[in-house]
Scaffold this motif. Structure first.
Motif, PDB file in Angstrom:
ATOM      1  N   ALA A  44       0.840  -1.210   0.000  1.00 55.02           N
ATOM      2  CA  ALA A  44       0.000   0.000   0.000  1.00 55.02           C
ATOM      3  C   ALA A  44       0.870   1.254   0.000  1.00 55.02           C
ATOM      4  O   ALA A  44       0.612   2.207  -0.747  1.00 55.02           O
ATOM      5  N   ARG A  45       1.895   1.263   0.806  1.00 54.62           N
ATOM      6  CA  ARG A  45       2.767   2.440   0.873  1.00 54.62           C
ATOM      7  C   ARG A  45       3.543   2.633  -0.433  1.00 54.62           C
ATOM      8  O   ARG A  45       3.784   3.766  -0.855  1.00 54.62           O
ATOM      9  N   PHE A  46       3.900   1.552  -1.118  1.00 51.91           N
ATOM     10  CA  PHE A  46       4.515   1.653  -2.449  1.00 51.91           C
ATOM     11  C   PHE A  46       3.553   2.366  -3.397  1.00 51.91           C
ATOM     12  O   PHE A  46       3.914   3.312  -4.081  1.00 51.91           O
ATOM     13  N   TRP A  47       2.290   1.908  -3.437  1.00 55.15           N
ATOM     14  CA  TRP A  47       1.317   2.500  -4.355  1.00 55.15           C
ATOM     15  C   TRP A  47       0.963   3.933  -3.972  1.00 55.15           C
ATOM     16  O   TRP A  47       0.646   4.745  -4.837  1.00 55.15           O
ATOM     17  N   CYS A  48       1.046   4.280  -2.687  1.00 56.06           N
ATOM     18  CA  CYS A  48       0.874   5.687  -2.287  1.00 56.06           C
ATOM     19  C   CYS A  48       1.934   6.544  -2.985  1.00 56.06           C
ATOM     20  O   CYS A  48       1.625   7.622  -3.504  1.00 56.06           O
ATOM     21  N   GLU A  49       3.162   6.070  -2.992  1.00 54.37           N
ATOM     22  CA  GLU A  49       4.246   6.814  -3.640  1.00 54.37           C
ATOM     23  C   GLU A  49       4.056   6.891  -5.150  1.00 54.37           C
ATOM     24  O   GLU A  49       4.300   7.920  -5.765  1.00 54.37           O
ATOM     25  N   VAL A  50       3.616   5.793  -5.757  1.00 52.31           N
ATOM     26  CA  VAL A  50       3.422   5.768  -7.207  1.00 52.31           C
ATOM     27  C   VAL A  50       2.331   6.751  -7.619  1.00 52.31           C
ATOM     28  O   VAL A  50       2.499   7.538  -8.556  1.00 52.31           O
ATOM     29  N   LEU A  51       1.199   6.722  -6.917  1.00 53.47           N
ATOM     30  CA  LEU A  51       0.010   7.456  -7.344  1.00 53.47           C
ATOM     31  C   LEU A  51      -0.239   8.779  -6.628  1.00 53.47           C
ATOM     32  O   LEU A  51      -1.151   9.509  -7.009  1.00 53.47           O
ATOM     33  N   GLY A  52       0.529   9.074  -5.582  1.00 56.45           N
ATOM     34  CA  GLY A  52       0.226  10.277  -4.804  1.00 56.45           C
ATOM     35  C   GLY A  52      -0.956  10.065  -3.875  1.00 56.45           C
ATOM     36  O   GLY A  52      -1.596  11.027  -3.438  1.00 56.45           O
ATOM     37  N   TYR A  53      -1.260   8.814  -3.569  1.00 55.18           N
ATOM     38  CA  TYR A  53      -2.346   8.481  -2.659  1.00 55.18           C
ATOM     39  C   TYR A  53      -1.879   8.672  -1.214  1.00 55.18           C
ATOM     40  O   TYR A  53      -0.696   8.860  -0.951  1.00 55.18           O
TER      41      TYR A  53
END
Length: 142
Positions: free
Chosen positions: A20-29
Motif C-alpha cells: 500500500a505504501r509503495f502504491w501511495c508513492e506511485v500514485l500520490g495516494y
C-alpha cells in the motif's frame, strides 16, 4: 438510468502495508486515518488477534476522485500474470519523443522505490512501459 457505482481495486499480496505504501508513492495516494478509537495504525494492529494483525491495509486518492486501493494478505504467492492491471497515466496527450521522455522519467522515479522495468512497448504510434510492483504485480506506465 442506473446509478454509477464506486469501485475499490483489491490486491492479494504478502505484505499489505508495504505494498500500500509503495502504491501511495506511485500514485500520490494517502493512507487514511486509523479506525475510530485508535491513535495510530500500530495501535489498531496491536488490538487485533495475532493471526489478523497486518492482514490488510488501504490507501486512497486525497482528492476523492480515484478508487480506493485495498491490500489483503493471502497465503499463496503470485503465480501467473495478472488478468487486470493498473495503467499509471503520465503521458496522456503527449506524442513521440515527448511522450517517451515522460514515460522514461516516471520509470526512473519508480525503480528506486522497488518497481521493476519489464519492457518498453511501442507499436510505432503508441507506447507504454510494462512494469512490476514490489510483489511482482504487473502495471503499465502509459
Amino acid at each position: 438510468m442506473p446509478s454509477v457505482k464506486q469501485v475499490q481495486v483489491t490486491f492479494d499480496c504478502a505484505e499489505p502495508e508495504r505494498l500500500a505504501r509503495f502504491w501511495c508513492e506511485v500514485l500520490g495516494y494517502v493512507v487514511p486515518p486509523p479506525p475510530a478509537g485508535f491513535a495510530t495504525w500500530d495501535d489498531f494492529n496491536r488490538s487485533q488477534a495475532p493471526e489478523d494483525r497486518d492482514s490488510w491495509f488501504a490507501c486512497s486518492d486525497p482528492s476523492g476522485v480515484g478508487p480506493r486501493l485495498y491490500f489483503q494478505r493471502v497465503p499463496e504467492g503470485k503465480v501467473v500474470k495478472n488478468r487486470v492491471h493498473l495503467d499509471v497515466r503520465v503521458g496522456t496527450g503527449l506524442v513521440g519523443e515527448e511522450r517517451l521522455a515522460a514515460l522514461e522519467a516516471e520509470c526512473a522515479r519508480l525503480v528506486p522505490l522497488g518497481a521493476v522495468r519489464v519492457q518498453l512497448l511501442y507499436d510505432g504510434h503508441d507506447s507504454c512501459i510494462a512494469m512490476q510492483d514490489i510483489e511482482g504485480n504487473e502495471f503499465c506506465i502509459d
